[in-house]
Design a protein around this motif. Sequence first.
Motif, PDB file in Angstrom:
ATOM      1  N   UNK A 150       1.101  -1.209   0.089  1.00  0.00           N
ATOM      2  CA  UNK A 150       0.096  -0.167   0.012  1.00  0.00           C
ATOM      3  C   UNK A 150       0.817   1.202   0.057  1.00  0.00           C
ATOM      4  N   UNK A 151       0.677   2.228  -0.665  1.00  0.00           N
ATOM      5  CA  UNK A 151       1.496   3.524  -0.926  1.00  0.00           C
ATOM      6  C   UNK A 151       1.251   4.213   0.354  1.00  0.00           C
ATOM      7  N   UNK A 152       2.305   4.958   0.569  1.00  0.00           N
ATOM      8  CA  UNK A 152       2.552   5.793   1.666  1.00  0.00           C
ATOM      9  C   UNK A 152       2.667   7.410   1.228  1.00  0.00           C
ATOM     10  N   UNK A 153       1.969   7.950   2.179  1.00  0.00           N
ATOM     11  CA  UNK A 153       1.966   9.579   1.529  1.00  0.00           C
ATOM     12  C   UNK A 153       2.562  10.365   2.923  1.00  0.00           C
ATOM     13  N   UNK A 154       3.318  11.114   2.575  1.00  0.00           N
ATOM     14  CA  UNK A 154       3.786  12.168   3.478  1.00  0.00           C
ATOM     15  C   UNK A 154       2.964  13.411   3.604  1.00  0.00           C
ATOM     16  N   UNK A 155       2.543  14.011   4.892  1.00  0.00           N
ATOM     17  CA  UNK A 155       1.989  14.854   5.291  1.00  0.00           C
ATOM     18  C   UNK A 155       2.668  15.841   6.237  1.00  0.00           C
ATOM     19  N   UNK A 156       2.329  17.423   6.034  1.00  0.00           N
ATOM     20  CA  UNK A 156       2.690  18.198   7.331  1.00  0.00           C
ATOM     21  C   UNK A 156       1.727  19.015   7.905  1.00  0.00           C
ATOM     22  N   UNK A 157       1.934  19.032   9.497  1.00  0.00           N
ATOM     23  CA  UNK A 157       0.801  19.784   9.815  1.00  0.00           C
ATOM     24  C   UNK A 157       1.048  21.111   9.929  1.00  0.00           C
ATOM     25  N   UNK A 158       0.050  22.039   9.556  1.00  0.00           N
ATOM     26  CA  UNK A 158       0.500  23.528   9.606  1.00  0.00           C
ATOM     27  C   UNK A 158       0.512  23.885  11.166  1.00  0.00           C
ATOM     28  N   UNK A 159      -0.408  23.405  11.880  1.00  0.00           N
ATOM     29  CA  UNK A 159      -0.502  23.770  13.219  1.00  0.00           C
ATOM     30  C   UNK A 159       0.730  23.452  14.100  1.00  0.00           C
ATOM     31  N   UNK A 160       1.325  22.395  14.125  1.00  0.00           N
ATOM     32  CA  UNK A 160       2.399  22.107  14.829  1.00  0.00           C
ATOM     33  C   UNK A 160       3.599  21.868  14.136  1.00  0.00           C
ATOM     34  N   UNK A 161       3.746  21.747  12.738  1.00  0.00           N
ATOM     35  CA  UNK A 161       4.592  21.486  11.906  1.00  0.00           C
ATOM     36  C   UNK A 161       5.332  20.122  11.838  1.00  0.00           C
ATOM     37  N   UNK A 162       4.610  19.209  12.501  1.00  0.00           N
ATOM     38  CA  UNK A 162       5.153  17.800  12.371  1.00  0.00           C
ATOM     39  C   UNK A 162       4.853  17.177  10.985  1.00  0.00           C
ATOM     40  N   UNK A 163       5.784  16.197  10.545  1.00  0.00           N
ATOM     41  CA  UNK A 163       5.724  15.548   9.429  1.00  0.00           C
ATOM     42  C   UNK A 163       5.512  14.210   9.696  1.00  0.00           C
ATOM     43  N   UNK A 164       4.649  13.548   8.993  1.00  0.00           N
ATOM     44  CA  UNK A 164       3.979  12.164   9.290  1.00  0.00           C
ATOM     45  C   UNK A 164       3.580  11.440   8.134  1.00  0.00           C
ATOM     46  N   UNK A 165       3.693  10.190   8.212  1.00  0.00           N
ATOM     47  CA  UNK A 165       3.208   9.360   6.838  1.00  0.00           C
ATOM     48  C   UNK A 165       2.059   8.790   7.089  1.00  0.00           C
ATOM     49  N   UNK A 166       1.191   8.530   6.041  1.00  0.00           N
ATOM     50  CA  UNK A 166      -0.101   7.609   6.142  1.00  0.00           C
ATOM     51  C   UNK A 166      -0.120   6.762   4.975  1.00  0.00           C
ATOM     52  N   UNK A 167      -0.258   5.478   5.239  1.00  0.00           N
ATOM     53  CA  UNK A 167      -0.350   4.345   4.445  1.00  0.00           C
ATOM     54  C   UNK A 167      -2.051   4.402   3.985  1.00  0.00           C
ATOM     55  N   UNK A 168      -2.238   4.370   2.801  1.00  0.00           N
ATOM     56  CA  UNK A 168      -3.784   4.222   2.272  1.00  0.00           C
ATOM     57  C   UNK A 168      -3.665   4.030   0.871  1.00  0.00           C
ATOM     58  N   UNK A 169      -4.756   3.312   0.222  1.00  0.00           N
ATOM     59  CA  UNK A 169      -4.785   2.921  -1.036  1.00  0.00           C
ATOM     60  C   UNK A 169      -4.986   4.285  -1.920  1.00  0.00           C
ATOM     61  N   UNK A 170      -4.275   3.944  -3.247  1.00  0.00           N
ATOM     62  CA  UNK A 170      -4.110   5.234  -4.154  1.00  0.00           C
ATOM     63  C   UNK A 170      -5.543   5.820  -4.299  1.00  0.00           C
TER      64      UNK A 170
END
Length: 69
Positions: free
Chosen positions: A1-21
Motif C-alpha cells: 500500500x502506498x505511503x503519503x507524506x503530510x505536514x501539519x500546519x498547526x504544529x509543524x510535524x511531518x508524518x506518513x499515512x498508508x492508504x490506497x491510491x
Amino acid sequence: MPRYDFRCRACGSTFEVSRPMSASGDPATCPEGHDDTVRLLSTVSMTGGAQAPRSGGGGGCCGGGCCSS
C-alpha cells in the motif's frame, strides 16, 4: 500500500499515512490531532543496473543524416 507524506500546519510535524491510491487525496489528521494538514510531494530515488536502450545506428538529433560531422 502506498505511503503519503503530510505536514501539519498547526504544529509543524511531518508524518506518513498508508492508504490506497484511491484515497490519496483524502484529508489526514496529524498524530497530535490537528486537522490542518497538507500532503507533501514525495520524491522517489531508484537505483539499479538498467541501462538506456542503444540506438540502432544513424543517431543524431533526427535519426541521422542532418547532423553529420
